[in-house]
Write a protein that holds these residues in place. Structure first.
Motif, PDB file in Angstrom:
ATOM      1  N   ASP A  82       0.821  -1.212   0.000  1.00 27.76           N
ATOM      2  CA  ASP A  82       0.000   0.000   0.000  1.00 27.76           C
ATOM      3  C   ASP A  82       0.855   1.263   0.000  1.00 27.76           C
ATOM      4  O   ASP A  82       0.423   2.313  -0.493  1.00 27.76           O
ATOM      5  CB  ASP A  82      -0.936   0.007   1.213  1.00 27.76           C
ATOM      6  CG  ASP A  82      -0.170  -0.035   2.528  1.00 27.76           C
ATOM      7  OD1 ASP A  82       0.514  -1.053   2.783  1.00 27.76           O
ATOM      8  OD2 ASP A  82      -0.248   0.945   3.295  1.00 27.76           O
ATOM      9  N   LEU A  84       3.272   1.825  -1.819  1.00 30.32           N
ATOM     10  CA  LEU A  84       3.632   2.140  -3.205  1.00 30.32           C
ATOM     11  C   LEU A  84       2.548   2.941  -3.916  1.00 30.32           C
ATOM     12  O   LEU A  84       2.790   3.471  -5.002  1.00 30.32           O
ATOM     13  CB  LEU A  84       3.903   0.848  -3.984  1.00 30.32           C
ATOM     14  CG  LEU A  84       5.093   0.012  -3.511  1.00 30.32           C
ATOM     15  CD1 LEU A  84       5.137  -1.309  -4.268  1.00 30.32           C
ATOM     16  CD2 LEU A  84       6.397   0.777  -3.698  1.00 30.32           C
ATOM     17  N   THR A  85       1.376   3.027  -3.312  1.00 28.58           N
ATOM     18  CA  THR A  85       0.264   3.738  -3.958  1.00 28.58           C
ATOM     19  C   THR A  85      -0.309   4.834  -3.066  1.00 28.58           C
ATOM     20  O   THR A  85      -1.454   5.238  -3.235  1.00 28.58           O
ATOM     21  CB  THR A  85      -0.853   2.743  -4.332  1.00 28.58           C
ATOM     22  OG1 THR A  85      -1.275   2.030  -3.161  1.00 28.58           O
ATOM     23  CG2 THR A  85      -0.373   1.751  -5.379  1.00 28.58           C
ATOM     24  N   THR A  86       0.484   5.320  -2.118  1.00 27.16           N
ATOM     25  CA  THR A  86       0.023   6.378  -1.219  1.00 27.16           C
ATOM     26  C   THR A  86      -0.362   7.625  -2.020  1.00 27.16           C
ATOM     27  O   THR A  86       0.454   8.144  -2.788  1.00 27.16           O
ATOM     28  CB  THR A  86       1.121   6.755  -0.212  1.00 27.16           C
ATOM     29  OG1 THR A  86       1.511   5.585   0.508  1.00 27.16           O
ATOM     30  CG2 THR A  86       0.615   7.814   0.764  1.00 27.16           C
ATOM     31  N   PRO A  87      -1.584   8.123  -1.853  1.00 23.69           N
ATOM     32  CA  PRO A  87      -2.014   9.304  -2.612  1.00 23.69           C
ATOM     33  C   PRO A  87      -1.171  10.543  -2.274  1.00 23.69           C
ATOM     34  O   PRO A  87      -0.677  10.690  -1.158  1.00 23.69           O
ATOM     35  CB  PRO A  87      -3.468   9.503  -2.161  1.00 23.69           C
ATOM     36  CG  PRO A  87      -3.884   8.190  -1.591  1.00 23.69           C
ATOM     37  CD  PRO A  87      -2.648   7.594  -0.989  1.00 23.69           C
ATOM     38  N   PRO A  91       6.084   9.420  -6.875  1.00 20.32           N
ATOM     39  CA  PRO A  91       6.364   7.988  -7.045  1.00 20.32           C
ATOM     40  C   PRO A  91       7.643   7.504  -6.368  1.00 20.32           C
ATOM     41  O   PRO A  91       7.630   6.481  -5.680  1.00 20.32           O
ATOM     42  CB  PRO A  91       6.446   7.830  -8.568  1.00 20.32           C
ATOM     43  CG  PRO A  91       5.600   8.929  -9.102  1.00 20.32           C
ATOM     44  CD  PRO A  91       5.778  10.074  -8.156  1.00 20.32           C
ATOM     45  N   ARG A  94       7.337   7.240  -2.703  1.00 20.11           N
ATOM     46  CA  ARG A  94       6.560   6.058  -2.323  1.00 20.11           C
ATOM     47  C   ARG A  94       7.439   4.814  -2.353  1.00 20.11           C
ATOM     48  O   ARG A  94       7.367   3.960  -1.464  1.00 20.11           O
ATOM     49  CB  ARG A  94       5.377   5.879  -3.274  1.00 20.11           C
ATOM     50  CG  ARG A  94       4.242   6.837  -3.021  1.00 20.11           C
ATOM     51  CD  ARG A  94       3.066   6.512  -3.929  1.00 20.11           C
ATOM     52  NE  ARG A  94       3.001   7.425  -5.054  1.00 20.11           N
ATOM     53  CZ  ARG A  94       2.766   7.077  -6.309  1.00 20.11           C
ATOM     54  NH1 ARG A  94       2.588   5.813  -6.625  1.00 20.11           N
ATOM     55  NH2 ARG A  94       2.707   7.981  -7.253  1.00 20.11           N
ATOM     56  N   HIS A  98       8.450   2.399   0.885  1.00 19.95           N
ATOM     57  CA  HIS A  98       8.255   0.946   0.894  1.00 19.95           C
ATOM     58  C   HIS A  98       9.500   0.239   1.418  1.00 19.95           C
ATOM     59  O   HIS A  98       9.426  -0.597   2.334  1.00 19.95           O
ATOM     60  CB  HIS A  98       7.924   0.489  -0.530  1.00 19.95           C
ATOM     61  CG  HIS A  98       7.872  -0.988  -0.721  1.00 19.95           C
ATOM     62  ND1 HIS A  98       6.922  -1.791  -0.115  1.00 19.95           N
ATOM     63  CD2 HIS A  98       8.651  -1.824  -1.469  1.00 19.95           C
ATOM     64  CE1 HIS A  98       7.112  -3.048  -0.479  1.00 19.95           C
ATOM     65  NE2 HIS A  98       8.154  -3.097  -1.299  1.00 19.95           N
ATOM     66  N   ARG A 145       4.902  -4.492  -9.365  1.00 20.02           N
ATOM     67  CA  ARG A 145       4.473  -3.324  -8.589  1.00 20.02           C
ATOM     68  C   ARG A 145       5.554  -2.245  -8.581  1.00 20.02           C
ATOM     69  O   ARG A 145       5.264  -1.052  -8.704  1.00 20.02           O
ATOM     70  CB  ARG A 145       4.129  -3.743  -7.160  1.00 20.02           C
ATOM     71  CG  ARG A 145       2.867  -4.599  -7.038  1.00 20.02           C
ATOM     72  CD  ARG A 145       2.690  -5.073  -5.605  1.00 20.02           C
ATOM     73  NE  ARG A 145       1.562  -5.964  -5.436  1.00 20.02           N
ATOM     74  CZ  ARG A 145       0.340  -5.594  -5.092  1.00 20.02           C
ATOM     75  NH1 ARG A 145       0.084  -4.306  -4.895  1.00 20.02           N
ATOM     76  NH2 ARG A 145      -0.626  -6.476  -4.945  1.00 20.02           N
ATOM     77  N   VAL A 149       5.543   1.773 -10.351  1.00 21.81           N
ATOM     78  CA  VAL A 149       5.922   3.022  -9.682  1.00 21.81           C
ATOM     79  C   VAL A 149       7.008   3.741 -10.486  1.00 21.81           C
ATOM     80  O   VAL A 149       6.977   4.969 -10.648  1.00 21.81           O
ATOM     81  CB  VAL A 149       6.406   2.751  -8.245  1.00 21.81           C
ATOM     82  CG1 VAL A 149       6.867   4.042  -7.577  1.00 21.81           C
ATOM     83  CG2 VAL A 149       5.291   2.112  -7.422  1.00 21.81           C
ATOM     84  N   GLU A 152       5.486   5.505 -13.349  1.00 20.42           N
ATOM     85  CA  GLU A 152       4.859   6.756 -12.906  1.00 20.42           C
ATOM     86  C   GLU A 152       5.904   7.853 -12.763  1.00 20.42           C
ATOM     87  O   GLU A 152       5.659   9.008 -13.130  1.00 20.42           O
ATOM     88  CB  GLU A 152       4.156   6.543 -11.565  1.00 20.42           C
ATOM     89  CG  GLU A 152       2.859   5.774 -11.619  1.00 20.42           C
ATOM     90  CD  GLU A 152       2.182   5.773 -10.262  1.00 20.42           C
ATOM     91  OE1 GLU A 152       1.777   6.867  -9.803  1.00 20.42           O
ATOM     92  OE2 GLU A 152       2.083   4.696  -9.646  1.00 20.42           O
TER      93      GLU A 152
END
Length: 205
Positions: A82, A84-87, A91, A94, A98, A145, A149, A152
């Motif tokens: 999660d 890796l996708t923190t709003p 990128p 994130r 991780h 995953r 990132v 992105e």
């Protein structure tokens, strides 16, 4: 990859809220495999840790190998994907968060457990096709995953667009697995520090 603090799955509950026997055994197996490895963990170790009779194990798992496959699934739940996708977080920040989470857990646990996927891959992949395939799937999912990132980061202009994200992700994951082995041998955070220096200060700049 990894060796995070154990975050248990939501437990199957009985009427009094007590974990089911299967859950107790599966959780104990996960902890024992991560601490001791596959070959050094016996059914007795698992049932003793779970506080259940040895015969209870075979009521829920057909073999130690089956419980190891369950352990791999549980381990994936502890890797904090999660992060890796923190709003609202860039990128690469994130990605760093991780690995910082994983590195803190590695240091806090005294460099003794390593990554369960890597441990199983090194220990028994040549002897169990099912576990080899599960470990490969775990690595493939993780690398995918990381690659997402990195893509992105390229889209936002934070990463060199000429880098192949899949190859770079695989390299980073492989470097992390090697870092965990080196840290266990060295019993120090020096390999972890080197990982962050090379990956985040040089490769991904």
């Amino acid at each position: 990859m990894c060796s995070p603090a154990i975050e248990c799955r939501a437990r199957e509950a009985s009427g009094m809220g007590r974990a089911s026997k299967r859950e107790e055994i599966a959780e104990a197996a996960f902890r024992q495999f991560h601490k001791r490895g596959f070959n050094a963990t016996g059914i007795n170790d698992i049932t003793k840790a779970a506080g259940v009779p040895k015969g209870s194990f075979y009521n829920h798992f057909s073999s130690k190998e089956e419980s190891a496959l369950e352990a791999l699934s549980r381990y994936a739940d502890t890797l904090r994907f999660d992060l890796l996708t923190t709003p609202d977080l860039p990128p690469l920040e994130r990605l760093r968060a991780h690995f910082e989470y994983l590195s803190r857990d590695t240091v806090d646990n005294g460099f003794v457990r390593g990554c369960l996927v890597g441990n199983f891959g090194a220990e028994i992949a040549d002897h169990s096709e099912e576990i080899r395939a599960a470990a490969k799937q775990g690595f493939d999912t993780w690398a995918h995953r990381l690659s997402a990132v990195l893509a992105e980061a390229q889209a936002t202009g934070d990463l060199d667009g000429s880098l192949d994200t899949e190859t770079t992700a695989l390299f980073i994951l492989s470097a992390w697995e090697g870092t965990l082995i080196a840290a266990r041998v060295d019993k120090s955070p020096a390999p972890v520090d080197a990982f962050f220096e090379l990956v985040f200060e040089r490769i991904l700049r």
